[in-house]
Design an enzyme around this catalytic site. Structure first.
Site, PDB file in Angstrom:
ATOM      1  N   HIS A  20      38.362  56.850  34.756  1.00  0.00           N
ATOM      2  CA  HIS A  20      38.221  55.406  35.043  1.00  0.00           C
ATOM      3  C   HIS A  20      37.616  55.252  36.439  1.00  0.00           C
ATOM      4  O   HIS A  20      38.294  55.431  37.441  1.00  0.00           O
ATOM      5  CB  HIS A  20      39.588  54.713  34.993  1.00  0.00           C
ATOM      6  CG  HIS A  20      39.519  53.226  35.168  1.00  0.00           C
ATOM      7  ND1 HIS A  20      40.034  52.342  34.251  1.00  0.00           N
ATOM      8  CD2 HIS A  20      38.991  52.454  36.156  1.00  0.00           C
ATOM      9  CE1 HIS A  20      39.833  51.105  34.663  1.00  0.00           C
ATOM     10  NE2 HIS A  20      39.196  51.141  35.832  1.00  0.00           N
ATOM     11  N   HIS A  22      34.756  52.970  38.997  1.00  0.00           N
ATOM     12  CA  HIS A  22      33.774  51.911  39.283  1.00  0.00           C
ATOM     13  C   HIS A  22      32.766  52.477  40.270  1.00  0.00           C
ATOM     14  O   HIS A  22      33.132  52.807  41.409  1.00  0.00           O
ATOM     15  CB  HIS A  22      34.457  50.687  39.907  1.00  0.00           C
ATOM     16  CG  HIS A  22      35.475  50.059  39.015  1.00  0.00           C
ATOM     17  ND1 HIS A  22      35.173  49.046  38.130  1.00  0.00           N
ATOM     18  CD2 HIS A  22      36.787  50.325  38.834  1.00  0.00           C
ATOM     19  CE1 HIS A  22      36.259  48.702  37.458  1.00  0.00           C
ATOM     20  NE2 HIS A  22      37.249  49.471  37.867  1.00  0.00           N
ATOM     21  N   LYS A 106      35.217  48.366  26.932  1.00  0.00           N
ATOM     22  CA  LYS A 106      36.266  47.946  27.852  1.00  0.00           C
ATOM     23  C   LYS A 106      36.621  46.481  27.640  1.00  0.00           C
ATOM     24  O   LYS A 106      35.737  45.613  27.630  1.00  0.00           O
ATOM     25  CB  LYS A 106      35.780  48.161  29.294  1.00  0.00           C
ATOM     26  CG  LYS A 106      36.748  47.735  30.384  1.00  0.00           C
ATOM     27  CD  LYS A 106      37.887  48.725  30.559  1.00  0.00           C
ATOM     28  CE  LYS A 106      38.994  48.170  31.442  1.00  0.00           C
ATOM     29  NZ  LYS A 106      38.742  48.312  32.856  1.00  0.00           N
ATOM     30  N   HIS A 143      42.141  46.601  30.195  1.00  0.00           N
ATOM     31  CA  HIS A 143      42.778  46.104  31.416  1.00  0.00           C
ATOM     32  C   HIS A 143      43.939  45.248  30.922  1.00  0.00           C
ATOM     33  O   HIS A 143      43.739  44.106  30.494  1.00  0.00           O
ATOM     34  CB  HIS A 143      41.794  45.282  32.257  1.00  0.00           C
ATOM     35  CG  HIS A 143      42.394  44.813  33.541  1.00  0.00           C
ATOM     36  ND1 HIS A 143      41.986  45.276  34.763  1.00  0.00           N
ATOM     37  CD2 HIS A 143      43.417  43.956  33.786  1.00  0.00           C
ATOM     38  CE1 HIS A 143      42.725  44.722  35.715  1.00  0.00           C
ATOM     39  NE2 HIS A 143      43.593  43.904  35.146  1.00  0.00           N
ATOM     40  N   HIS A 181      44.948  52.183  34.171  1.00  0.00           N
ATOM     41  CA  HIS A 181      45.644  52.024  35.453  1.00  0.00           C
ATOM     42  C   HIS A 181      47.021  51.383  35.319  1.00  0.00           C
ATOM     43  O   HIS A 181      47.261  50.283  35.822  1.00  0.00           O
ATOM     44  CB  HIS A 181      44.793  51.261  36.476  1.00  0.00           C
ATOM     45  CG  HIS A 181      43.992  50.097  35.923  1.00  0.00           C
ATOM     46  ND1 HIS A 181      44.556  49.103  35.181  1.00  0.00           N
ATOM     47  CD2 HIS A 181      42.684  49.788  36.024  1.00  0.00           C
ATOM     48  CE1 HIS A 181      43.613  48.227  34.850  1.00  0.00           C
ATOM     49  NE2 HIS A 181      42.475  48.620  35.352  1.00  0.00           N
ATOM     50  N   ASP A 254      40.374  54.662  39.053  1.00  0.00           N
ATOM     51  CA  ASP A 254      40.098  53.243  39.279  1.00  0.00           C
ATOM     52  C   ASP A 254      39.549  53.023  40.687  1.00  0.00           C
ATOM     53  O   ASP A 254      39.778  51.968  41.292  1.00  0.00           O
ATOM     54  CB  ASP A 254      41.346  52.378  39.053  1.00  0.00           C
ATOM     55  CG  ASP A 254      41.004  50.888  38.995  1.00  0.00           C
ATOM     56  OD1 ASP A 254      39.841  50.559  38.684  1.00  0.00           O
ATOM     57  OD2 ASP A 254      41.886  50.061  39.273  1.00  0.00           O
TER      58      ASP A 254
HETATM   59  C1  NCD Z   1      38.352  46.648  39.950  1.00  0.00           C
HETATM   60  C2  NCD Z   1      36.993  46.345  40.573  1.00  0.00           C
HETATM   61  O1  NCD Z   1      36.925  46.067  41.767  1.00  0.00           O
HETATM   62  O2  NCD Z   1      35.994  46.407  39.848  1.00  0.00           O
HETATM   63  N1  NCD Z   1      39.379  46.201  40.845  1.00  0.00           N
HETATM   64  C3  NCD Z   1      40.652  46.626  40.887  1.00  0.00           C
HETATM   65  O3  NCD Z   1      41.436  46.064  41.653  1.00  0.00           O
HETATM   66  N2  NCD Z   1      41.073  47.644  40.163  1.00  0.00           N
HETATM   67  C4  NCD Z   1      38.455  46.057  38.598  1.00  0.00           C
HETATM   68  C5  NCD Z   1      39.649  46.545  37.807  1.00  0.00           C
HETATM   69  O4  NCD Z   1      39.712  47.695  37.375  1.00  0.00           O
HETATM   70  O5  NCD Z   1      40.577  45.748  37.641  1.00  0.00           O
HETATM   71 ZN    ZN Z   2      39.119  49.532  37.097  1.00  0.00          ZN
END
Ligand code: NCD
Ligand code: ZN
Length: 359
Positions: A20, A22, A106, A143, A181, A254
């Site tokens: 996971h 970003h 997702k 999520h 998460h 995450d």
């Molecule tokens: C994530 C993001 O910034 O893209 N933020 C987070 O707090 N985890 C999005 C997500 O996974 O909820």
């Molecule tokens: Zn995330």
């Protein structure tokens, strides 16, 4: 199995995957990507860009842009995902999966988190899509938080599980689902006792901090993420789950970079950038829990097995050497010197350091 050498403390483990992640795009992606590629072989890349990844063409272009930033000596495979909307095309998803462009889909409840305004407003709108996903084996990543304003933010995961996840699994018993998460004891218990095809990722930050971190001596947005960190009892439960050796729990950082200014504002963004030292951070937790021998399975085996991926062939070594985490991570490209990202554990020492990647 994790190879632990106690005379000269090192741990060698199969190269891990981040299930996971970003990465963002453009110069932010360029800035943060090396933190992940230095250690992970594969990563499941989240689609919450602006605009979100909903088509095969977008996913192909995104994957290409990630790969174009990786030098030839590094092996890294981005597993790109699709962003579900109320009116996503089932045919496009199916085709994208069959062409191995979409690794998974997702589900963000609308407005649950960063860049989720195009997310799903009513899960029932997607029932025919889930049916198709169940049939072809396209995994659903969730999520898991409700967004109702009358539900306390600290209860949103538990309510989602009861109200939406439980019925969803009943209605689609063969669907492969990852509750992403997880942050609560409720989620731990629900996942470990599930009879369905359900797994869960656990982040390093939810293993290290409880909700007090956000309010220590003042408001600290560096520790604000979604789902938000919960009470200590939940952190303890997550640590037990991650180090339990149960294959339903696996690594997903995450890691979610936001520029300093976006975190530190009247409406600060949710997300913690932990990729800079994610494996070291997890190793510290497993050491504290006397479970270093379970790290490899959590980081490098359970996720791959859940998704039906082959295990990685390479290995990484961590040595027991204290290492100071920088206060800030500089950005490359079109940013001014005033712009930077604060990593998780900024200014702290971690006990483990990555040595090399063996082939
Ligand atoms: C994530 C993001 O910034 O893209 N933020 C987070 O707090 N985890 C999005 C997500 O996974 O909820
Ligand atoms: Zn995330």
């Amino acid at each position: 199995m994790t190879n632990i050498n106690l005379s000269q403390p090192t741990i060698t483990l199969r190269q891990p995957d981040d299930m996971h992640l970003h990465l963002r795009d453009g110069d932010v992606m360029r800035s943060v990507l090396p933190a992940s590629t230095r250690v992970f072989r594969r990563a499941v890349i989240m689609p919450n860009l602006a605009p979100p990844i909903t088509t095969i063409d977008q996913a192909k272009a995104y994957k290409k842009s990630i790969l174009s930033e990786i030098t030839k000596d590094i092996n890294f495979l981005p597993l790109v995902t699709a962003y579900l909307t109320d009116d996503i095309s089932s045919d496009e998803l199916k085709k994208g999966f069959e062409e191995q462009v979409f690794f998974a889909a997702k589900l963000y409840p609308a407005n649950a988190t960063t860049n989720s305004s195009s997310g799903v407003r009513d899960i029932r709108n997607l029932y025919s899509v889930f049916e198709m996903m169940e049939q072809i084996g396209l995994p659903l990543l969730i999520h898991g938080e409700v967004t109702d304003s009358d539900v306390d933010i600290f209860d949103r995961e538990a309510v989602f599980i009861e109200k939406y996840l439980q019925p969803l699994l009943k209605d689609f018993p063969l669907l492969k689902v990852v509750l992403e998460h997880i942050t609560t004891q409720n989620a731990v218990q629900f996942v470990e006792s599930s009879e369905y095809n359900l797994g869960a990722t656990i982040t390093p930050h939810h293993l290290h901090i409880n909700r007090n971190a956000m309010f220590h001596g003042g408001f600290r947005s560096d520790f604000y993420c979604l789902p938000v960190a919960k009470r200590e009892q939940h952190r303890v439960s997550l640590r037990r789950a991650a180090t339990s050796g149960k294959s339903c729990f696996f690594l997903g950082t995450d890691s979610a970079p936001h520029l300093r200014d976006a975190k530190e504002s009247a409406c600060g963004c949710a997300g913690i950038f932990n990729a800079f030292n994610a494996i070291e951070s997890y190793a510290q937790v497993f050491e504290e829990e006397n479970a270093l021998e379970k790290l490899e399975a959590f980081a490098s085996e359970f996720g791959a097995r859940f998704y039906g991926l082959p295990l990685n062939n390479d290995f990484i070594t961590l040595e027991k050497r204290r290492c100071k985490v920088p206060d800030r991570i500089p950005l490359v490209g079109s940013f001014s010197e005033k712009e930077f990202i604060v990593p998780f554990h900024a200014g702290e020492y971690l006990n483990w350091s990555l040595v090399n990647t063996q082939t």
